[in-house]
Design an enzyme around this catalytic site. Structure first.
Site, PDB file in Angstrom:
ATOM      1  N   GLN A 103    -134.819 -42.708 101.848  1.00  0.00           N
ATOM      2  CA  GLN A 103    -135.150 -42.875 100.429  1.00  0.00           C
ATOM      3  C   GLN A 103    -134.103 -42.171  99.572  1.00  0.00           C
ATOM      4  OE1 GLN A 103    -139.720 -42.053 100.006  1.00  0.00           O
ATOM      5  NE2 GLN A 103    -138.978 -41.041 101.844  1.00  0.00           N
ATOM      6  N   ASN A 104    -133.190 -41.476 100.237  1.00  0.00           N
ATOM      7  CA  ASN A 104    -132.231 -40.666  99.483  1.00  0.00           C
ATOM      8  C   ASN A 104    -131.087 -41.511  98.929  1.00  0.00           C
ATOM      9  OD1 ASN A 104    -133.864 -38.618 100.236  1.00  0.00           O
ATOM     10  ND2 ASN A 104    -132.512 -37.813 101.829  1.00  0.00           N
ATOM     11  N   ASP A 106    -128.212 -39.993  97.977  1.00  0.00           N
ATOM     12  CA  ASP A 106    -127.022 -39.142  97.991  1.00  0.00           C
ATOM     13  C   ASP A 106    -125.915 -39.613  98.943  1.00  0.00           C
ATOM     14  OD1 ASP A 106    -127.973 -38.306 100.546  1.00  0.00           O
ATOM     15  OD2 ASP A 106    -129.069 -36.633  99.664  1.00  0.00           O
ATOM     16  N   HIS A 121    -133.598 -46.785  98.354  1.00  0.00           N
ATOM     17  CA  HIS A 121    -133.586 -46.511  96.913  1.00  0.00           C
ATOM     18  C   HIS A 121    -132.191 -46.587  96.301  1.00  0.00           C
ATOM     19  CE1 HIS A 121    -137.711 -44.255  97.191  1.00  0.00           C
ATOM     20  NE2 HIS A 121    -137.794 -45.550  97.419  1.00  0.00           N
ATOM     21  N   CYS A 129    -124.594 -53.715  86.956  1.00  0.00           N
ATOM     22  CA  CYS A 129    -124.801 -54.212  85.598  1.00  0.00           C
ATOM     23  C   CYS A 129    -126.307 -54.235  85.315  1.00  0.00           C
ATOM     24  CB  CYS A 129    -124.210 -55.615  85.487  1.00  0.00           C
ATOM     25  SG  CYS A 129    -124.562 -56.386  83.901  1.00  0.00           S
ATOM     26  N   GLY A 189    -138.792 -34.616 105.980  1.00  0.00           N
ATOM     27  CA  GLY A 189    -138.519 -34.133 104.628  1.00  0.00           C
ATOM     28  C   GLY A 189    -138.908 -35.088 103.523  1.00  0.00           C
ATOM     29  N   SER A 191    -142.415 -36.313 101.112  1.00  0.00           N
ATOM     30  CA  SER A 191    -143.835 -36.087 100.813  1.00  0.00           C
ATOM     31  C   SER A 191    -144.635 -37.341 101.157  1.00  0.00           C
ATOM     32  CB  SER A 191    -144.023 -35.700  99.344  1.00  0.00           C
ATOM     33  OG  SER A 191    -143.478 -36.700  98.515  1.00  0.00           O
ATOM     34  N   ASN A 215    -141.444 -31.394 108.500  1.00  0.00           N
ATOM     35  CA  ASN A 215    -141.508 -31.071 107.070  1.00  0.00           C
ATOM     36  C   ASN A 215    -141.833 -29.590 106.932  1.00  0.00           C
ATOM     37  OD1 ASN A 215    -142.293 -30.921 104.225  1.00  0.00           O
ATOM     38  ND2 ASN A 215    -142.305 -33.155 104.330  1.00  0.00           N
TER      39      ASN A 215
END
Ligand code: APR
Length: 254
Positions: A103-104, A106, A121, A129, A189, A191, A215
């Site tokens: 989901q990161n 980075d 994500h 655009c 890591g 939730s 976690n």
């Protein structure tokens, strides 16, 4: 350092042939990138997602949203993957059918060397655009903030998935298909509250897979998981690789 890793888990991992790993912000926390929902330090404890992470917010105040993401992008650029990201590269190389679902935004998994992966994500390093949705690699140098698309003149935005937006279909299908057929699902890591990702471990469980959670804190998934290990990902994952006897590419202190 002595972390408690049950023998039964080591056996399950060493015999697993199809593994899906789901990661969230917690895996990058020790790289210095803040998580979202932790009290005090979480991004959403300090900023209102409705003002910064929705298409409506961008339409209302594109400059504010663009500049906030620029700030986050710079923060990420100054950080780097940690030992947990590197350990997942080792795991990918040791497991016959492996998929990393993150989901990161980075990009740290890719930087560390993970290749069998989907970024649900998006990725903060990419820009697209706002009007037409296509990814752009270049835009005219002007004083506009945000900069504008060279083909339609619409405003540019980060290529991340905002609240109220759908996850790219292909990436989601890949994640769900692999989860439905895996024999071990590992959640690290996160939730595990944001849908549809939150239903992945439930699907794995329903289809007969075993579920491992790593976690630092208890989550909604903890009671359902076969094993819930409350450790920092950057400590637990390298130790897991070591105990399994898998070769490691991680550089000490990476
Ligand atoms: N090791 C393991 N877990 C950790 C660590 C660590 N070093 N540090 C923090 N955690 C745990 C926290 O206890 C928490 O349960 O990581 C989890 C992070 O949860 P969130 O902040 O909710 O992040 P995440 O689950 O990735 O959020 C999902 O929400 O806003 C959106 O799009 C954003 O992708 C994000 C999504």
């Amino acid at each position: 350092m002595s972390l408690h890793i049950p023998d039964e888990l080591l056996t399950a991992l060493s015999s697993a042939e199809r593994v899906v790993v789901l990661t969230g912000a917690g895996i990058s926390a020790e790289s210095g990138v803040p998580t979202f929902r932790e009290a005090q330090t979480g991004v959403w404890a300090q900023y209102d997602p409705r003002e910064l992470a929705t298409p409506q917010a961008f339409a209302r105040n594109p400059r504010l949203v663009w500049e906030w993401y620029e700030w986050r992008r710079k923060l990420i650029q100054q950080a780097k993957p940690n030992l947990a990201h590197h350990a997942l590269v080792d795991l990918e190389q040791a497991i016959p059918a492996f998929l990393l679902v993150t989901q990161n935004i980075d990009g740290f998994h890719w930087l560390a060397g993970s290749r069998d992966m989907v970024e649900l994500h998006g990725n903060i390093a990419r820009t697209k655009c706002f009007e037409e949705g296509h990814v752009v690699g270049w835009w005219p140098e002007t004083d506009d903030v945000p900069p504008r698309c060279s083909s339609c003149d619409g405003p540019l935005r980060p290529d991340v998935v905002w609240f109220g937006e759908g996850i790219p279909e292909q990436a989601l299908r890949t994640a769900f298909d692999a989860t439905a057929g895996c024999d071990l699902f590992i959640s690290i890591g996160t939730s595990a509250v944001v849908q549809p990702v939150a239903s992945l471990p439930l699907l794995a469980k329903r289809m007969g897979a075993r579920v491992l959670e790593i976690n630092r804190d208890q989550t909604a998934l903890s009671v359902l998981a076969d094993w819930s290990l409350r450790d920092k990902a950057s400590q637990l994952l390298p130790e897991l690789i070591r105990r399994l006897g898998y070769p490691t590419n991680a550089i000490d202190g990476a």
